[in-house]
Write a protein that holds these residues in place. Structure first.
Motif, PDB file in Angstrom:
ATOM      1  N   THR A 254     -41.759  -4.481   5.068  1.00 30.03           N
ATOM      2  CA  THR A 254     -41.304  -4.329   6.451  1.00 30.03           C
ATOM      3  C   THR A 254     -42.491  -4.252   7.392  1.00 30.03           C
ATOM      4  O   THR A 254     -42.531  -4.928   8.434  1.00 30.03           O
ATOM      5  N   ALA A 255     -43.482  -3.436   7.051  1.00 26.44           N
ATOM      6  CA  ALA A 255     -44.655  -3.285   7.910  1.00 26.44           C
ATOM      7  C   ALA A 255     -45.407  -4.605   8.045  1.00 26.44           C
ATOM      8  O   ALA A 255     -45.869  -4.969   9.139  1.00 26.44           O
ATOM      9  N   ARG A 256     -45.532  -5.340   6.952  1.00 23.02           N
ATOM     10  CA  ARG A 256     -46.230  -6.623   7.018  1.00 23.02           C
ATOM     11  C   ARG A 256     -45.486  -7.615   7.910  1.00 23.02           C
ATOM     12  O   ARG A 256     -46.107  -8.393   8.641  1.00 23.02           O
ATOM     13  N   SER A 257     -44.163  -7.605   7.861  1.00 25.14           N
ATOM     14  CA  SER A 257     -43.412  -8.518   8.721  1.00 25.14           C
ATOM     15  C   SER A 257     -43.530  -8.114  10.188  1.00 25.14           C
ATOM     16  O   SER A 257     -43.536  -8.973  11.077  1.00 25.14           O
ATOM     17  N   VAL A 258     -43.650  -6.821  10.450  1.00 23.70           N
ATOM     18  CA  VAL A 258     -43.864  -6.348  11.821  1.00 23.70           C
ATOM     19  C   VAL A 258     -45.191  -6.885  12.355  1.00 23.70           C
ATOM     20  O   VAL A 258     -45.274  -7.397  13.478  1.00 23.70           O
ATOM     21  N   PHE A 259     -46.234  -6.774  11.537  1.00 26.65           N
ATOM     22  CA  PHE A 259     -47.517  -7.345  11.949  1.00 26.65           C
ATOM     23  C   PHE A 259     -47.400  -8.852  12.156  1.00 26.65           C
ATOM     24  O   PHE A 259     -47.921  -9.404  13.126  1.00 26.65           O
ATOM     25  N   ALA A 260     -46.710  -9.548  11.240  1.00 24.65           N
ATOM     26  CA  ALA A 260     -46.609 -11.002  11.314  1.00 24.65           C
ATOM     27  C   ALA A 260     -45.849 -11.462  12.549  1.00 24.65           C
ATOM     28  O   ALA A 260     -46.047 -12.583  13.019  1.00 24.65           O
ATOM     29  N   ALA A 261     -44.978 -10.605  13.088  1.00 25.64           N
ATOM     30  CA  ALA A 261     -44.231 -10.951  14.302  1.00 25.64           C
ATOM     31  C   ALA A 261     -44.972 -10.568  15.572  1.00 25.64           C
ATOM     32  O   ALA A 261     -44.470 -10.822  16.670  1.00 25.64           O
ATOM     33  N   GLY A 262     -46.136  -9.932  15.448  1.00 28.43           N
ATOM     34  CA  GLY A 262     -46.967  -9.708  16.615  1.00 28.43           C
ATOM     35  C   GLY A 262     -46.920  -8.336  17.233  1.00 28.43           C
ATOM     36  O   GLY A 262     -47.282  -8.173  18.407  1.00 28.43           O
ATOM     37  N   ALA A 263     -46.489  -7.311  16.486  1.00 25.10           N
ATOM     38  CA  ALA A 263     -46.463  -5.961  17.055  1.00 25.10           C
ATOM     39  C   ALA A 263     -47.880  -5.457  17.311  1.00 25.10           C
ATOM     40  O   ALA A 263     -48.842  -5.861  16.645  1.00 25.10           O
ATOM     41  N   GLY A 264     -47.991  -4.543  18.255  1.00 24.59           N
ATOM     42  CA  GLY A 264     -49.306  -4.007  18.610  1.00 24.59           C
ATOM     43  C   GLY A 264     -49.701  -2.790  17.814  1.00 24.59           C
ATOM     44  O   GLY A 264     -50.873  -2.620  17.444  1.00 24.59           O
ATOM     45  N   LEU A 265     -48.756  -1.898  17.527  1.00 20.03           N
ATOM     46  CA  LEU A 265     -49.015  -0.672  16.773  1.00 20.03           C
ATOM     47  C   LEU A 265     -47.924  -0.490  15.732  1.00 20.03           C
ATOM     48  O   LEU A 265     -46.732  -0.568  16.050  1.00 20.03           O
ATOM     49  N   VAL A 266     -48.336  -0.255  14.495  1.00 16.88           N
ATOM     50  CA  VAL A 266     -47.384  -0.112  13.396  1.00 16.88           C
ATOM     51  C   VAL A 266     -47.705   1.150  12.622  1.00 16.88           C
ATOM     52  O   VAL A 266     -48.834   1.328  12.149  1.00 16.88           O
ATOM     53  N   HIS A 267     -46.722   2.031  12.505  1.00 17.39           N
ATOM     54  CA  HIS A 267     -46.871   3.281  11.765  1.00 17.39           C
ATOM     55  C   HIS A 267     -45.862   3.329  10.630  1.00 17.39           C
ATOM     56  O   HIS A 267     -44.737   2.851  10.767  1.00 17.39           O
ATOM     57  N   LEU A 268     -46.269   3.949   9.532  1.00 14.83           N
ATOM     58  CA  LEU A 268     -45.367   4.214   8.423  1.00 14.83           C
ATOM     59  C   LEU A 268     -45.201   5.715   8.262  1.00 14.83           C
ATOM     60  O   LEU A 268     -46.185   6.449   8.153  1.00 14.83           O
ATOM     61  N   VAL A 269     -43.950   6.170   8.255  1.00 13.54           N
ATOM     62  CA  VAL A 269     -43.626   7.558   7.957  1.00 13.54           C
ATOM     63  C   VAL A 269     -43.118   7.594   6.523  1.00 13.54           C
ATOM     64  O   VAL A 269     -42.092   6.970   6.202  1.00 13.54           O
ATOM     65  N   ALA A 270     -43.834   8.293   5.652  1.00 14.52           N
ATOM     66  CA  ALA A 270     -43.513   8.294   4.227  1.00 14.52           C
ATOM     67  C   ALA A 270     -44.055   9.566   3.588  1.00 14.52           C
ATOM     68  O   ALA A 270     -44.918  10.252   4.167  1.00 14.52           O
ATOM     69  N   PRO A 271     -43.605   9.915   2.372  1.00 13.39           N
ATOM     70  CA  PRO A 271     -44.147  11.094   1.676  1.00 13.39           C
ATOM     71  C   PRO A 271     -45.639  10.951   1.396  1.00 13.39           C
ATOM     72  O   PRO A 271     -46.192   9.840   1.384  1.00 13.39           O
ATOM     73  N   THR A 272     -46.294  12.058   1.153  1.00 10.57           N
ATOM     74  CA  THR A 272     -47.746  12.100   1.007  1.00 10.57           C
ATOM     75  C   THR A 272     -48.246  11.145  -0.064  1.00 10.57           C
ATOM     76  O   THR A 272     -49.250  10.437   0.132  1.00 10.57           O
ATOM     77  N   ALA A 273     -47.585  11.090  -1.216  1.00 12.13           N
ATOM     78  CA  ALA A 273     -48.049  10.219  -2.298  1.00 12.13           C
ATOM     79  C   ALA A 273     -48.046   8.760  -1.860  1.00 12.13           C
ATOM     80  O   ALA A 273     -48.982   7.998  -2.167  1.00 12.13           O
TER      81      ALA A 273
END
Length: 520
Positions: A254-273
């Protein structure tokens, strides 16, 4: 260009009637339809046309179209024969048959000897037919199906219900030519219709409330180039919530597709591991550690408050606590942000649709279920998924007060009070884990860059499908992986830029061409 409608048989019949009320006689429509089919035959099957054409005609208006095809080909010098299931049943088909016979078109007995030809035309049954073919029509259809020849279907392969896509006959067409717009059954039964071409035969404009087919050119028009002074804030801030232990790949795609579509800032909220792993694997992705068993932390809440779009669900996990966590994320996101709820984010609300509806009140949101997730979330609408995804998606959108993108063949995007969009781009190579994760990222990015949820869903689905088709041509649909699709997106953006700057020239009477899916 007017919107291209996607019709039920009842809507197609109503359009015929409205054309007559507007001064376009049924005979004009039939003549235009038959001549358009003949024109396409000459363009696509020139060599086979020289070998001769067999036109199988039924008793109704579809058969009348077939007699026009035969007369037009005969007038152009092509060898052509008609095998009719019987005498035409209506005044108009009888008139067309008489004109063709007067012009010298030769007739064959359905059960008699047939010449060797290079092409067959199926004009036995049209849009209004339902159920299995019967009697003389069924016998003639079976004989045509036994020919080892390409078949061109007029309106649709006989035996295919153009309302629900259920195939009751033995025929698969190489090419289907239809009139004014696509029928729902065409898009539900892609293996049976071959290449699809919609042609203009003189209908008035379509009803604005009918579902529409979203073409690549229409999608491209909605994705503007970046301004020269664009910055990371103006290109969209997207937060992806997902990637639990063992399921990080979904959130990563999902994050890679966000970058590929041209987003400016991408954050991932996920567990520590997961954050520890992704920090090394994807250094351009910013992260926020958050246990999914707890309510959103102060840091997570602050991050969500700045988001333009939030994707919830890829690899989120299916613990019973997820529903409360997702509601906490919805509460933290600003009302103007678009919520894209996918995968496990949807399953969290199975049996609790009312809580989902309440959590989405006053928000821009789009749900992106595949058929299984849709059935889990909307069991009342489950029976329509395979045969009426338009009705199912529209009912679900009304139930939750949000746009619903129902993934499938075709993909349908519904939002209350707007024409439902239909997307047919793509191929079976997308039937693999990760495709939906990429779609959610594309949809979120286009929404963050200003599109309404319905439009963002349609544009994202077209982009994913077109990238998949490019990838399949490079590596085959069988061998295609999600990363192959992502790698093809830059070529989609280049092609869309060309489409925006210089649209292809019109080619009347052709309205749209939809090649058969790549299956190898």
């Amino acid at each position: 260009m007017l919107p291209l409608p996607v019709l039920t048989p009842a809507q197609a019949a109503a359009w015929d009637a409205r054309a007559e009320r507007c001064g376009v006689p049924a005979g004009t429509l039939m003549e235009s339809a038959g001549r358009a089919v003949a024109t396409l035959l000459a363009a696509r099957f020139a060599e086979r046309l020289r070998q001769g054409v067999l036109v199988a005609c039924g008793p109704g208006n579809n058969g009348g179209d077939g007699w026009v095809v035969a007369r037009a080909l005969h007038s152009a010098g092509a060898p052509v024969w008609v095998a009719a299931s019987g005498e035409p049943a209506g005044e108009l088909p009888r008139a067309m048959a008489a004109l063709a016979r007067e012009a010298g078109v030769r007739s064959l007995q359905p059960d008699g000897p047939w010449p060797n030809v290079g092409l067959a035309v199926d004009a036995l049954l049209g849009t209004g037919a339902s159920g299995a073919p019967r009697g003389a029509v069924a016998a003639l259809l079976a004989r045509v199906a036994d020919l080892e020849l390409p078949v061109v279907a007029v309106d649709g392969p006989s035996g295919l219900d153009l309302g629900d896509g259920v195939q009751h006959g033995p025929l698969r067409a190489a090419l289907t030519v239809t009139f004014g717009g696509y029928r729902r059954g065409h898009l539900l039964a892609r293996d049976d219709v071959g290449d699809l071409v919609a042609v203009d035969i003189g209908f008035p404009g379509p009803d604005p409330g009918w579902p529409v087919f979203l073409t690549e050119a229409a999608a491209a028009d909605q994705v503007a180039p970046f301004d020269a002074d664009a910055h990371k804030g103006s290109r969209g801030r997207i937060v992806v919530v997902g990637g639990d232990d063992g399921m990080l790949g979904a959130a990563r795609l999902t994050a890679r597709s966000v970058f590929a579509a041209g987003a400016g800032l991408v954050h991932l909220v996920a567990p520590t591991a997961s954050v520890t792993i992704i920090a090394t694997a994807e250094p351009d992705l910013q992260t926020c550690a958050q246990p999914f068993e707890a309510r959103p932390s102060t840091r997570t809440t602050a991050l969500l408050a700045r988001a333009d779009a939030v994707v919830i669900g890829p690899g989120l996990g299916r613990s019973p606590s997820r529903v409360d966590f997702v509601l906490g994320v919805l509460l933290a996101a600003p009302p103007e942000a678009t919520i894209v709820l996918d995968a496990d984010g949807l399953i969290a609300f199975a049996g609790q649709t009312d809580r989902l509806r309440d959590g989405l009140v006053g928000r821009r949101a789009i749900l992106t279920p595949h058929a299984g997730e849709f059935r889990a979330l909307f069991p009342e609408e489950a029976s329509g998924v395979d045969v009426d995804p338009w009705g199912a998606a529209e009912a679900a959108a009304g139930r939750v007060g949000a746009a619903v993108l129902l993934k499938g063949v075709p993909t349908v995007i519904a939002a209350g009070g707007r024409p439902t969009a239909t997307v047919a781009a793509g191929n079976p190579g997308l039937a693999t884990g990760g495709s939906g994760d990429m779609l959610s990222g594309l949809v979120a990015t286009f929404a963050a860059q200003g599109l309404e949820p319905l439009a963002a869903g349609g544009v994202g689905a077209v982009a994913l499908g077109e990238a998949a088709d490019l990838a399949a041509r490079r590596v085959t649909a069988r061998a295609m992986r999600p990363m192959d699709v992502l790698a093809a997106l830059p070529d989609v953006w280049r092609r869309w830029d060309r489409l925006r700057r210089e649209a292809p020239p019109p080619r009347p009477p052709i309205l749209h061409e939809l090649p058969a899916p790549q299956r190898i």
